[in-house]
Scaffold this motif. Sequence first.
Motif, PDB file in Angstrom:
ATOM      1  N   ILE A  87      -8.426   5.871 -15.954  1.00 17.21           N
ATOM      2  CA  ILE A  87      -7.613   4.950 -15.161  1.00 17.21           C
ATOM      3  C   ILE A  87      -6.498   5.726 -14.462  1.00 17.21           C
ATOM      4  O   ILE A  87      -6.241   5.542 -13.267  1.00 17.21           O
ATOM      5  CB  ILE A  87      -7.032   3.843 -16.064  1.00 17.21           C
ATOM      6  CG1 ILE A  87      -8.142   2.968 -16.648  1.00 17.21           C
ATOM      7  CG2 ILE A  87      -6.018   3.002 -15.286  1.00 17.21           C
ATOM      8  CD1 ILE A  87      -8.974   2.229 -15.627  1.00 17.21           C
ATOM      9  N   ARG A  90      -7.885   7.793 -11.804  1.00 20.83           N
ATOM     10  CA  ARG A  90      -8.717   6.974 -10.908  1.00 20.83           C
ATOM     11  C   ARG A  90     -10.066   7.684 -10.703  1.00 20.83           C
ATOM     12  O   ARG A  90     -10.505   7.926  -9.589  1.00 20.83           O
ATOM     13  CB  ARG A  90      -7.986   6.727  -9.585  1.00 20.83           C
ATOM     14  CG  ARG A  90      -6.731   5.872  -9.787  1.00 20.83           C
ATOM     15  CD  ARG A  90      -5.892   5.711  -8.539  1.00 20.83           C
ATOM     16  NE  ARG A  90      -5.291   6.996  -8.176  1.00 20.83           N
ATOM     17  CZ  ARG A  90      -5.240   7.478  -6.945  1.00 20.83           C
ATOM     18  NH1 ARG A  90      -5.758   6.804  -5.942  1.00 20.83           N
ATOM     19  NH2 ARG A  90      -4.662   8.638  -6.712  1.00 20.83           N
ATOM     20  N   ASN A  91     -10.729   7.892 -11.839  1.00 20.70           N
ATOM     21  CA  ASN A  91     -11.901   8.756 -11.885  1.00 20.70           C
ATOM     22  C   ASN A  91     -13.142   7.990 -12.349  1.00 20.70           C
ATOM     23  O   ASN A  91     -13.378   7.851 -13.560  1.00 20.70           O
ATOM     24  CB  ASN A  91     -11.608   9.923 -12.848  1.00 20.70           C
ATOM     25  CG  ASN A  91     -12.706  10.957 -12.870  1.00 20.70           C
ATOM     26  OD1 ASN A  91     -13.832  10.722 -12.439  1.00 20.70           O
ATOM     27  ND2 ASN A  91     -12.393  12.130 -13.398  1.00 20.70           N
ATOM     28  N   THR A 124     -13.631   1.139  -9.244  1.00 18.11           N
ATOM     29  CA  THR A 124     -13.590   2.076  -8.124  1.00 18.11           C
ATOM     30  C   THR A 124     -12.931   1.437  -6.909  1.00 18.11           C
ATOM     31  O   THR A 124     -12.179   2.092  -6.168  1.00 18.11           O
ATOM     32  CB  THR A 124     -15.017   2.547  -7.767  1.00 18.11           C
ATOM     33  OG1 THR A 124     -15.593   3.215  -8.892  1.00 18.11           O
ATOM     34  CG2 THR A 124     -15.005   3.504  -6.587  1.00 18.11           C
ATOM     35  N   PHE A 127      -9.312   1.532  -7.551  1.00 16.69           N
ATOM     36  CA  PHE A 127      -8.832   2.892  -7.319  1.00 16.69           C
ATOM     37  C   PHE A 127      -8.611   3.146  -5.824  1.00 16.69           C
ATOM     38  O   PHE A 127      -7.651   3.811  -5.429  1.00 16.69           O
ATOM     39  CB  PHE A 127      -9.834   3.920  -7.844  1.00 16.69           C
ATOM     40  CG  PHE A 127     -10.090   3.868  -9.332  1.00 16.69           C
ATOM     41  CD1 PHE A 127      -9.194   3.252 -10.192  1.00 16.69           C
ATOM     42  CD2 PHE A 127     -11.232   4.440  -9.875  1.00 16.69           C
ATOM     43  CE1 PHE A 127      -9.435   3.204 -11.567  1.00 16.69           C
ATOM     44  CE2 PHE A 127     -11.478   4.413 -11.237  1.00 16.69           C
ATOM     45  CZ  PHE A 127     -10.573   3.790 -12.085  1.00 16.69           C
ATOM     46  N   SER A 130      -5.286   1.945  -4.408  1.00 15.40           N
ATOM     47  CA  SER A 130      -4.104   2.340  -5.174  1.00 15.40           C
ATOM     48  C   SER A 130      -3.825   3.823  -5.011  1.00 15.40           C
ATOM     49  O   SER A 130      -4.718   4.609  -4.669  1.00 15.40           O
ATOM     50  CB  SER A 130      -4.289   2.015  -6.659  1.00 15.40           C
ATOM     51  OG  SER A 130      -5.355   2.778  -7.211  1.00 15.40           O
TER      52      SER A 130
END
Length: 203
Positions: A87, A90-91, A124, A127, A130
Amino acid sequence: MVSYIRRLGGQVKSATHSPRDEHYSEYRGLALRLGKDQSSGGLRIVIDQKVCLLHSMGESRDDGRDSGEQIMDIEAHALADKLGQAIRERNPDLLRQIYADDIRVWHGATGSAMGKDENIGMLTAVFAISSGLEYTDVRRHDIEQGLVQQHTLVGTFDDGANMPGLNACMVIKVAGGKIASIDEYFDAQTFAPVWARLAAQPA
């Protein structure tokens, strides 16, 4: 994924509980007695987190654990740490590594579950809008085959605006070195700005 976001956003005023939440009425009464805020789903998240913590009370163990159970504790905490890392970074690739192929991610806000690809797809998308995400104020309770984690998800949108802090509670079960299931409880209303931005993204 967009249809799921719309379903989730639509649960703000009409969310229902799964039959698994057998102590819902009990905790509703408790929350009322404590005078918790009922506006904007405030009561809802109080109840959901109490139901979530029921797992840690109902499945708590005595101190006489064998080495296998201790190894399970270590594995569960390591995987939860990896989830937090995924998290924060962001992976989605790391999520794919730690999720079992048949993982089931259930959300109390919708009463429905997502599979591996759908959940990673939704995260995703989060992500992508963000520039920062992180679990803060993390608290954990060991249970059979996993743990219960409470945290606050904080973040920043890609335009620099702050995301609303999301208090959440997850019941994480592990098996075979992977996260096998997650039951997650949170107040969907709190994250309304996120759902709105996701829904506005091109299909």
